[in-house]
Write an enzyme that holds these catalytic residues in place. Sequence first.
Site, PDB file in Angstrom:
ATOM      1  CB  SER A 189     -10.460  -2.330  -9.994  1.00  0.00           C
ATOM      2  OG  SER A 189     -11.418  -2.944  -9.153  1.00  0.00           O
ATOM      3  CG  HIS A 217      -8.586   0.593  -9.020  1.00  0.00           C
ATOM      4  ND1 HIS A 217      -7.727  -0.404  -8.620  1.00  0.00           N
ATOM      5  CD2 HIS A 217      -9.730   0.413  -8.304  1.00  0.00           C
ATOM      6  CE1 HIS A 217      -8.326  -1.175  -7.721  1.00  0.00           C
ATOM      7  NE2 HIS A 217      -9.541  -0.698  -7.518  1.00  0.00           N
ATOM      8  CB  THR A 245      -7.050   4.908  -2.421  1.00  0.00           C
ATOM      9  OG1 THR A 245      -6.538   4.175  -1.314  1.00  0.00           O
ATOM     10  CG2 THR A 245      -6.402   4.390  -3.692  1.00  0.00           C
ATOM     11  CE  LYS A 248      -7.295  -0.345  -4.847  1.00  0.00           C
ATOM     12  NZ  LYS A 248      -7.745  -0.098  -3.463  1.00  0.00           N
ATOM     13  CB  THR A 365     -14.816  -9.467  -5.992  1.00  0.00           C
ATOM     14  OG1 THR A 365     -14.554  -9.693  -4.594  1.00  0.00           O
ATOM     15  CG2 THR A 365     -13.981  -8.299  -6.460  1.00  0.00           C
TER      16      THR A 365
END
Length: 409
Positions: A189, A217, A245, A248, A365
């Site tokens: 991502s 993603h 998920t 998102k 990150t």
Amino acid sequence: MNFDAALDAALQRLHDEGRYRTFIDIERRKGHFPQAVWRRPDGGEQDITVWCGNDYLGMGQHPAVLAAMHAALEATGAGSGGTRNISGTTIWHKQLEAEIADLHQKEAALVFTSAYIANDATLSTLPRLFPGLIIYSDELNHASMIEGIRRNGGAKRVFRHNDVAHLRQLLEADDPAAPKLIAFESIYSMDGDFGALAEICDLADEFGALTYIDEVHAVGMYGPRGAGVAEREGLMHRFDIINGTMAKAYGVMGGYIAASAKMVDAIRSYAPGFIFTTSLPPAVAAGCAASIAFLKTAEGQKLRDAQQLHARILKMRLKGLGLPIIDHGSHIVPVHVGDPVHCKIISDMLLERYGVYVQPINFPTVPRGTERLRFTPSPVHDPKEIDRVVAAMDALWAHCALNRAELTA
């Protein structure tokens, strides 16, 4: 020990490095996404456009999702009332797992409170099911995958990002009889690049390894029914465990795995992260199921097409300004800044001067020196919104190039 002093020192380090995280207090308005109201620190309010959200398709505002959540809320109340084993399994949880299994064409699915927990719980449990398991992990895998692999107590090997030749070397160096699993992502991502799905599946077949893919993603975003990159590439049947998920592209909350019935049953029975966690509220499960079902349809494909178009337009226009865009062909639009202080200041100026909210992405990150602004266009970021953000970036980038002193003030 002076605990307060230790906390002060730890927080000051983040400030000194320019990567102290500031939460932006926003209020999303139903029916007006990506518009929102920023509650400023001075107590005032400012209209803004959200350009960094993970609600990629605006499904968090979709009437079908809201209607399903309202119906479940009216029927059952707020919480689930327990863990899945103790009074927390409802018809809405079962319907959601059936939707997910159908989405990925797997025998079964298992819902967790987040994709982070799904990754952590599953990957930390697998060595209990397969003694001696060696997990081969892409070096850029998400923190949840890294943590699950770290905690499982088994052997691990880290291969260079998308380097199939390096992965082969690691596989060849290990005992052929040892159980093996290869874990990686379909879309990374932060750069927006794709994993080497087919090549890794070929290696897994050759070495008798299980395959574990994180499609967080990608679910909702790719493939004719939104099942992800593996569906788009016709490879879903080659993955033993698929992680995804609902927080998102599906616009709600929660995570899951999809796999064989035996695999799901084993994870359900052994993973503490599943066993001891209160299940999702029924209304949330209902909203997730409605979102997944909608995005399987032709109407869902229209949203995917519009999102991809807007992402291509934004990339093209930012490239036209000479900005350092990272473009791997996905829906994610990272603009490389390369310094945490500069990244934060640019983000602040975009918000305060132009009403454009895009959060700075800093270490840990992303690696140090690769700090960036990460734009996530949606179908509802219309041409007028794109014009606004391009004009803001044009003015701000030129201003910053001419006024470096302001960036370091």
